[in-house]
Scaffold this motif. Structure first.
Motif, short mmCIF file in Angstrom:
data_model
loop_
_atom_site.label_atom_id
_atom_site.label_comp_id
_atom_site.label_asym_id
_atom_site.label_seq_id
_atom_site.Cartn_x
_atom_site.Cartn_y
_atom_site.Cartn_z
N GLY A 176 23.78 -18.22 -35.28
CA GLY A 176 23.03 -18.59 -36.48
C GLY A 176 22.14 -17.47 -36.98
N ILE A 177 21.47 -16.78 -36.07
CA ILE A 177 20.64 -15.63 -36.47
C ILE A 177 21.51 -14.52 -37.04
CG2 ILE A 177 19.09 -13.84 -35.61
CD1 ILE A 177 18.01 -15.86 -33.62
N GLY B 114 24.45 -22.33 -37.12
CA GLY B 114 24.09 -22.55 -35.72
C GLY B 114 24.43 -23.96 -35.26
N ILE B 115 24.14 -24.96 -36.12
CA ILE B 115 24.48 -26.35 -35.77
C ILE B 115 26.00 -26.53 -35.70
CG2 ILE B 115 24.36 -28.73 -36.59
CD1 ILE B 115 21.64 -28.08 -37.78
N VAL C 109 20.74 -21.83 -40.03
CA VAL C 109 20.55 -23.10 -39.32
C VAL C 109 21.84 -23.93 -39.37
CG1 VAL C 109 19.28 -25.28 -39.33
CG2 VAL C 109 18.06 -23.12 -39.70
N TRP D 236 27.26 -25.06 -32.54
CA TRP D 236 26.88 -25.92 -31.42
C TRP D 236 27.82 -27.13 -31.31
CZ3 TRP D 236 24.57 -30.92 -31.82
CH2 TRP D 236 24.18 -31.46 -30.58
N TRP E 179 22.70 -20.45 -31.26
CA TRP E 179 21.53 -19.98 -32.00
C TRP E 179 21.64 -18.49 -32.33
CZ3 TRP E 179 18.60 -16.12 -29.75
CH2 TRP E 179 18.84 -15.88 -28.39
N SER F 21 25.77 -19.84 -26.85
CA SER F 21 24.70 -19.21 -27.66
C SER F 21 24.89 -19.47 -29.15
CB SER F 21 24.63 -17.70 -27.38
OG SER F 21 24.43 -17.44 -26.02
N THR G 92 22.32 -15.37 -40.56
CA THR G 92 21.19 -15.14 -41.47
C THR G 92 21.07 -13.67 -41.85
OG1 THR G 92 19.99 -17.01 -40.50
CG2 THR G 92 18.69 -15.39 -41.72
#
Length: 428
Positions: free
Chosen positions: A297-298, A282-283, A279, A286, A294, A292, A301
């Motif tokens: 971020g995945i 991803g932020i 998270v 951004w 997100w 993309s 992880t």
């Protein structure tokens, strides 16, 4: 004759008891030497073939792990998963939910989550993997083109090739029958050689080719996980029954419980930490304005489950994406530094605080275990390397014979240096 031998042994033992009862008499009798000078126990000698046989066994074991990776990898994942899920399964059994129902709920939930993740990420990941060669080519063109960081090296390489070509021209002019002072004859054109272009599979093709095998291993691991959880404590009871003494039974049960608790704490904490890291990254991506975020971020992880390598690979992918997006090396370096700074903060501060001190391992051994299992079991081996190292440390700590190995697998907190006495300092 047997009775005479037994009587002789009994008489000898009685005489020895009498001698021992007399004060001042040595253990062996009146003429025996003192007990301090008694013969020392025989020293056990190592068999001359022990070392070669051990080396051959290790080589064969590594080869067997490599050859049987398609079978051992899902089995290892299922066993580790069952050890993690045994605690929740016992908690549900206390409220009346049987183990088979719990196993069905757990395996179905895992399968549904995997299916949802594949359905959501299949197209973006496929497009991203297909675009990796294009991204790399664009990055190299930008770096080696006019105004790029590697432009001087490109010009130097071209000048070197031109100089080498000019140096080769006089050799072409010194052909048989050439007139001195005349212009060098043009070399005869060589016949055109047909070139056959063979399309080699890229990264996407390789992943698609490995998908059926990975899917079958996943299904096998899920089925085995269901049976292990549905069987309850059957295998734990069998392991306890195998031990002979009561102390061994208790030590076996304690070791299994410690492994379950340690793996559960580690994997649960790591999953939450990696989700929070995804998270945060991803932020951050951004805020950098990357496309993309997100998906990055995945990716963070998932990759953070791989020690050492995951952070570097993720930061590299984010840096290349930023370079292609901005066409500016400094912006790409900023994206790379942001990604790596977040993962470094997580590894140095968040994980040691939440995971706890008991599960801290020797960093060198973690690195070696990750490299070893990556060698024999590829990427998935890198993910299961740390849980298997935790299991090995708990087992070694529970067996006195291997306690030193368990101490070696831990970090420096298990080492307490002994302070020297004043007498030792004075003697030196």
């Amino acid at each position: 004759m047997v009775h005479n031998a037994a009587d002789a042994v009994a008489a000898e033992q009685a005489a020895a008891d009498v001698v021992h009862a007399v004060p001042g008499v040595p253990e062996g009798g009146v003429g025996a030497p003192p007990a301090a000078s008694a013969a020392a126990p025989e020293k056990r000698t190592r068999h001359p073939l022990a070392v070669p046989v051990t080396g051959i066994f290790i080589i064969l074991l590594v080869q067997a792990l490599t050859v049987a990776s398609g079978f051992l990898l899902p089995v290892t994942a299922a066993v580790l998963g069952s050890l993690v899920l045994n605690g929740p399964r016992r908690g549900l059994e206390r409220i009346g939910i049987p183990a088979p129902v719990t196993a069905a709920v757990f395996t179905t939930s895992i399968g549904v989550l995997l299916a949802i993740a594949i359905a959501m990420l299949a197209d973006p990941i496929t497009e991203f993997v297909k675009d990796i060669p294009t991204l790399l080519d664009d990055a190299m063109d930008t770096l080696t083109g006019p105004g790029g960081l590697l432009e001087p090296f490109t010009e130097a390489a071209e000048a070197t090739q031109e100089a080498m070509g000019n140096a080769a021209d006089p050799a072409l002019a010194a052909a048989p029958g050439a007139v001195p002072g005349a212009a060098p004859a043009a070399p005869a054109p060589e016949p055109a050689t047909p070139v056959e272009v063979v399309a080699t599979g890229g990264i996407a093709t390789t992943l698609f080719a490995a998908a059926p095998g990975l899917l079958s291993q996943t299904v096998f691991a899920m089925c085995l996980l269901f049976f292990l959880v549905a069987s309850g404590d059957l295998f734990i009871q069998k392991a306890v029954q195998v031990a002979d003494r009561f102390q061994d039974k208790r030590a076996t049960l304690k070791t299994i419980r410690t492994i379950e608790r340690g793996l559960g704490n580690y994997l649960g904490a790591i999953a939450l930490i990696n989700a929070g890291l995804g998270v945060a990254i991803g932020i951050a991506m951004w805020l950098w304005g990357l496309p993309s975020p997100w998906l990055l971020g995945i990716m963070a992880t998932v990759l953070n489950f791989i020690p050492f390598v995951g952070a570097v690979v993720g930061a590299g992918v984010a840096g290349v994406t930023g370079f292609v997006h901005y066409a500016d090396p400094w912006s790409a370096l900023g994206v790379f530094a942001t990604y790596y700074a977040l993962t470094s903060f997580e590894g140095q501060f968040v994980t040691p605080t939440l995971v706890g001190q008991r599960l801290r391992l020797n960093v060198v051994m973690v690195f070696l275990s990750v490299a070893f299992f990556a060698w024999i079991w590829s990427v998935v081996g890198m993910i299961v390397a740390v849980p298997m190292l935790i299991v090995a440390k708990v087992v070694c700590d529970s067996i006195p014979r291997f306690a030193k190995i368990g101490l070696f697998l831990g970090d420096a907190e298990g080492f307490i240096p002994r302070e020297r006495d004043a007498g030792e300092e004075a003697a030196k």
